[in-house]
Structures are given as C-alpha cells and as structure tokens.
Motif scaffolding. Structure first.
Motif, PDB file in Angstrom:
ATOM      1  N   LYS A   1       0.797  -1.002   0.081  1.00  0.00           N
ATOM      2  CA  LYS A   1      -0.212   0.058   0.164  1.00  0.00           C
ATOM      3  C   LYS A   1       0.916   1.330  -0.062  1.00  0.00           C
ATOM      4  O   LYS A   1       1.807   1.258   0.857  1.00  0.00           O
ATOM      5  CB  LYS A   1      -0.882   0.107   1.257  1.00  0.00           C
ATOM      6  CG  LYS A   1      -1.984   1.165   1.308  1.00  0.00           C
ATOM      7  CD  LYS A   1      -2.589   1.155   2.674  1.00  0.00           C
ATOM      8  CE  LYS A   1      -3.281   2.329   2.759  1.00  0.00           C
ATOM      9  NZ  LYS A   1      -4.122   2.440   4.044  1.00  0.00           N
TER      10      LYS A   1
ATOM     11  N   PHE B   1       2.226   5.154   0.470  1.00  0.00           N
ATOM     12  CA  PHE B   1       1.843   6.276   1.628  1.00  0.00           C
ATOM     13  C   PHE B   1       0.946   7.066   0.974  1.00  0.00           C
ATOM     14  O   PHE B   1       0.809   7.450  -0.006  1.00  0.00           O
ATOM     15  CB  PHE B   1       3.133   6.867   2.165  1.00  0.00           C
ATOM     16  CG  PHE B   1       4.066   6.170   2.914  1.00  0.00           C
ATOM     17  CD1 PHE B   1       3.910   6.111   4.496  1.00  0.00           C
ATOM     18  CD2 PHE B   1       5.031   5.365   2.436  1.00  0.00           C
ATOM     19  CE1 PHE B   1       4.920   5.386   4.963  1.00  0.00           C
ATOM     20  CE2 PHE B   1       6.034   4.758   3.043  1.00  0.00           C
ATOM     21  CZ  PHE B   1       5.873   4.445   4.548  1.00  0.00           C
ATOM     22  N   ASP B   2       0.058   7.710   2.031  1.00  0.00           N
ATOM     23  CA  ASP B   2      -0.832   8.793   1.448  1.00  0.00           C
ATOM     24  C   ASP B   2      -0.315  10.080   1.422  1.00  0.00           C
ATOM     25  O   ASP B   2      -0.009  10.546   2.341  1.00  0.00           O
ATOM     26  CB  ASP B   2      -2.009   8.761   2.663  1.00  0.00           C
ATOM     27  CG  ASP B   2      -3.121   9.558   2.375  1.00  0.00           C
ATOM     28  OD1 ASP B   2      -2.949  10.262   1.268  1.00  0.00           O
ATOM     29  OD2 ASP B   2      -4.185   9.796   2.848  1.00  0.00           O
ATOM     30  N   GLN B   3      -0.143  10.388   0.046  1.00  0.00           N
ATOM     31  CA  GLN B   3       0.537  11.554  -0.053  1.00  0.00           C
ATOM     32  C   GLN B   3      -0.564  12.682  -0.322  1.00  0.00           C
ATOM     33  O   GLN B   3      -0.185  13.823   0.017  1.00  0.00           O
ATOM     34  CB  GLN B   3       1.331  11.574  -1.372  1.00  0.00           C
ATOM     35  CG  GLN B   3       2.613  10.855  -1.358  1.00  0.00           C
ATOM     36  CD  GLN B   3       3.258  10.484  -2.731  1.00  0.00           C
ATOM     37  OE1 GLN B   3       2.650  10.285  -3.599  1.00  0.00           O
ATOM     38  NE2 GLN B   3       4.505  10.913  -2.631  1.00  0.00           N
ATOM     39  N   GLU B   4      -1.741  12.375  -0.608  1.00  0.00           N
ATOM     40  CA  GLU B   4      -2.622  13.544  -0.877  1.00  0.00           C
ATOM     41  C   GLU B   4      -3.039  14.122   0.683  1.00  0.00           C
ATOM     42  O   GLU B   4      -3.228  15.398   0.462  1.00  0.00           O
ATOM     43  CB  GLU B   4      -4.048  12.692  -1.092  1.00  0.00           C
ATOM     44  CG  GLU B   4      -5.130  13.736  -1.876  1.00  0.00           C
ATOM     45  CD  GLU B   4      -4.621  14.603  -2.649  1.00  0.00           C
ATOM     46  OE1 GLU B   4      -4.878  15.828  -2.762  1.00  0.00           O
ATOM     47  OE2 GLU B   4      -3.448  14.306  -3.691  1.00  0.00           O
ATOM     48  N   VAL B   5      -2.818  13.700   1.684  1.00  0.00           N
ATOM     49  CA  VAL B   5      -3.156  14.291   3.031  1.00  0.00           C
ATOM     50  C   VAL B   5      -2.057  15.316   3.295  1.00  0.00           C
ATOM     51  O   VAL B   5      -2.401  16.414   3.603  1.00  0.00           O
ATOM     52  CB  VAL B   5      -3.199  13.188   4.213  1.00  0.00           C
ATOM     53  CG1 VAL B   5      -1.911  12.604   4.453  1.00  0.00           C
ATOM     54  CG2 VAL B   5      -3.468  13.871   5.358  1.00  0.00           C
ATOM     55  N   GLU B   6      -0.891  14.994   2.566  1.00  0.00           N
ATOM     56  CA  GLU B   6       0.141  16.183   2.720  1.00  0.00           C
ATOM     57  C   GLU B   6      -0.056  17.186   1.738  1.00  0.00           C
ATOM     58  O   GLU B   6       0.402  18.510   2.127  1.00  0.00           O
ATOM     59  CB  GLU B   6       1.612  15.418   2.566  1.00  0.00           C
ATOM     60  CG  GLU B   6       2.703  16.542   2.991  1.00  0.00           C
ATOM     61  CD  GLU B   6       3.942  15.637   2.990  1.00  0.00           C
ATOM     62  OE1 GLU B   6       5.145  16.491   3.124  1.00  0.00           O
ATOM     63  OE2 GLU B   6       4.184  14.485   2.809  1.00  0.00           O
TER      64      GLU B   6
ATOM     65  N   GLN C   1      -2.752  18.438   0.805  1.00  0.00           N
ATOM     66  CA  GLN C   1      -3.961  19.154   1.478  1.00  0.00           C
ATOM     67  C   GLN C   1      -3.472  19.880   2.597  1.00  0.00           C
ATOM     68  O   GLN C   1      -4.153  21.036   2.734  1.00  0.00           O
ATOM     69  CB  GLN C   1      -5.143  18.195   1.883  1.00  0.00           C
ATOM     70  CG  GLN C   1      -5.838  17.524   0.461  1.00  0.00           C
ATOM     71  CD  GLN C   1      -6.803  16.872   0.899  1.00  0.00           C
ATOM     72  OE1 GLN C   1      -7.467  16.650   1.851  1.00  0.00           O
ATOM     73  NE2 GLN C   1      -7.489  15.978  -0.226  1.00  0.00           N
TER      74      GLN C   1
ATOM     75  N   SER D   1       1.880  14.603   7.707  1.00  0.00           N
ATOM     76  CA  SER D   1       2.141  13.579   6.738  1.00  0.00           C
ATOM     77  C   SER D   1       1.764  12.263   7.351  1.00  0.00           C
ATOM     78  O   SER D   1       1.488  12.004   8.449  1.00  0.00           O
ATOM     79  CB  SER D   1       3.865  13.591   6.569  1.00  0.00           C
ATOM     80  OG  SER D   1       4.396  13.210   7.604  1.00  0.00           O
ATOM     81  N   ASP D   2       1.815  11.049   6.181  1.00  0.00           N
ATOM     82  CA  ASP D   2       1.242   9.829   6.695  1.00  0.00           C
ATOM     83  C   ASP D   2       2.093   9.421   7.724  1.00  0.00           C
ATOM     84  O   ASP D   2       3.216   9.313   7.707  1.00  0.00           O
ATOM     85  CB  ASP D   2       1.266   9.093   5.415  1.00  0.00           C
ATOM     86  CG  ASP D   2       0.600   7.734   5.615  1.00  0.00           C
ATOM     87  OD1 ASP D   2       0.490   7.075   6.876  1.00  0.00           O
ATOM     88  OD2 ASP D   2       0.386   7.083   4.434  1.00  0.00           O
TER      89      ASP D   2
ATOM     90  N   SER E   1       2.155   6.427   9.289  1.00  0.00           N
ATOM     91  CA  SER E   1       2.074   4.925   8.995  1.00  0.00           C
ATOM     92  C   SER E   1       3.758   4.650   8.705  1.00  0.00           C
ATOM     93  O   SER E   1       4.477   5.345   8.383  1.00  0.00           O
ATOM     94  CB  SER E   1       1.159   4.433   8.091  1.00  0.00           C
ATOM     95  OG  SER E   1       1.554   4.853   7.032  1.00  0.00           O
TER      96      SER E   1
ATOM     97  N   TYR F   1       7.683   7.644  -1.585  1.00  0.00           N
ATOM     98  CA  TYR F   1       6.398   8.355  -1.258  1.00  0.00           C
ATOM     99  C   TYR F   1       6.641   9.707  -0.612  1.00  0.00           C
ATOM    100  O   TYR F   1       5.717  10.183  -0.030  1.00  0.00           O
ATOM    101  CB  TYR F   1       5.322   7.502  -1.138  1.00  0.00           C
ATOM    102  CG  TYR F   1       4.895   6.330  -1.775  1.00  0.00           C
ATOM    103  CD1 TYR F   1       3.991   6.695  -2.885  1.00  0.00           C
ATOM    104  CD2 TYR F   1       5.421   4.935  -1.576  1.00  0.00           C
ATOM    105  CE1 TYR F   1       3.611   5.710  -3.598  1.00  0.00           C
ATOM    106  CE2 TYR F   1       5.067   4.237  -2.549  1.00  0.00           C
ATOM    107  CZ  TYR F   1       4.101   4.365  -3.522  1.00  0.00           C
ATOM    108  OH  TYR F   1       3.479   3.333  -4.404  1.00  0.00           O
TER     109      TYR F   1
END
Length: 170
Positions: free
Chosen positions: A61, A63-68, A70, A75-76, A78, A94
């Motif tokens: 999976k 890392f969630d880059q969209e959260v950063e 926004q 930053s993610d 996890s 990522y």
C-alpha cells in the motif's frame, strides 16, 4: 575524555525556513540523549535499518501523499516493512520533500541494505535483520507516528530479536 563538537544543523536552510526551524527548536529545552551500551559484540548482533525516506514495496500500500498535499504540516504517520533482499526495482518513494531519482538509482542512499549485507559477509556484524522499516520523515505533527507507528516498529524489532538499529535520515 569527552569530545564536544558543534554542528551547524541549519547550514542548508535559508531565509524564513531557517528562522522558523530555529524558533521551533528553541521552544524545546535541551535534554540528555539516552545511551544504551551494546550488550554484546557487534559481530554477534542482528542489525536493522529505519529510513525516513517514505519507502514502500511496489506491491505494498502506498503512503498517503494526498493528505500532505492538502495540509503541508501533516504527513502519513504509518510505516512500511522492507525485506532485507529488497532492491531499488522493488520499491517506490512516497516522500514529497525529496527527489526520488537518487533512491531509484541506488536504494543504498536511503536504505543501505546491500552495505549491511556486505558487513554481514565480512563478519563485522552478526547478521542483517530480516526486515527493515521506513516512514515519511518531516512529521510536523508527529503524535500518531510516535504513539502508534514507533511502538509497532519496536514490537516487530523485538519479534525478530534485533540488537542494533541504524537510523537513516533522508
């Protein structure tokens, strides 16, 4: 004999970034750095790596880059597990604050797994751990990283009876 050396930690920061980071750091009181001496010779130790490069296996999976994107202050929090036989072709980067080209050319600049295996082969360390770990550095809001991810990483290190951890800041 005590060696004291000062390092200019701000030498690559300019302008407002330099002033902001210095201001943040001045808010925290200096404290002693905990030190735990090694319980056995390094050539008998299992060694793991922890990188702040935001690495994940291509099959894992992302890392969630969209959260950063926004909220640049977040930053993610996890982490990802990276097996010891991982190559540059196996991973994706990522982290939005670093250039991934160097890591994609040579994973060892962010997660020196080949160097660790070489140290194992030469007998300088007991063995490279089966797993290494990565998270996204630059956590301006580190609470979840510290409260959730770090304890989980420590648990996994203990499960694999890792003796030494090398932190690889990126």
């Amino acid at each position: 004999m005590q060696v004291t050396q000062e390092v200019d930690s701000y030498r690559f920061l300019k302008g407002i970034s330099r002033r902001m980071i210095k201001s943040w750091i001045s808010l925290e009181k200096p404290r002693a750095i905990p030190w735990t001496p090694l319980g056995k010779p390094l050539d008998q130790c299992s060694v793991a790596l922890i990188s702040s490069a935001g690495l994940a296996l291509a099959t894992d999976k992302p890392f969630d880059q969209e959260v950063e994107r926004q909220n640049p202050w977040f930053s993610d929090p996890s982490f990802r597990v990276i097996p010891r036989d991982t190559t540059a072709e196996d991973i994706r980067v990522y982290h939005l604050h670093i250039n991934p080209d160097f890591i994609q050319q040579d994973i060892n600049c962010a997660l020196p797994v080949k160097r660790l295996v070489e140290l194992e082969a030469s007998g300088d360390i007991g063995c490279a751990a089966p797993s290494h770990y990565s998270f996204i550095g630059y956590p301006c809001q580190p609470e979840r990283l510290l409260d959730e991810s770090i304890p989980a990483i420590i648990g996994k290190l203990r499960e694999e009876t890792v003796d030494v951890v090398v932190l690889v800041p990126v």
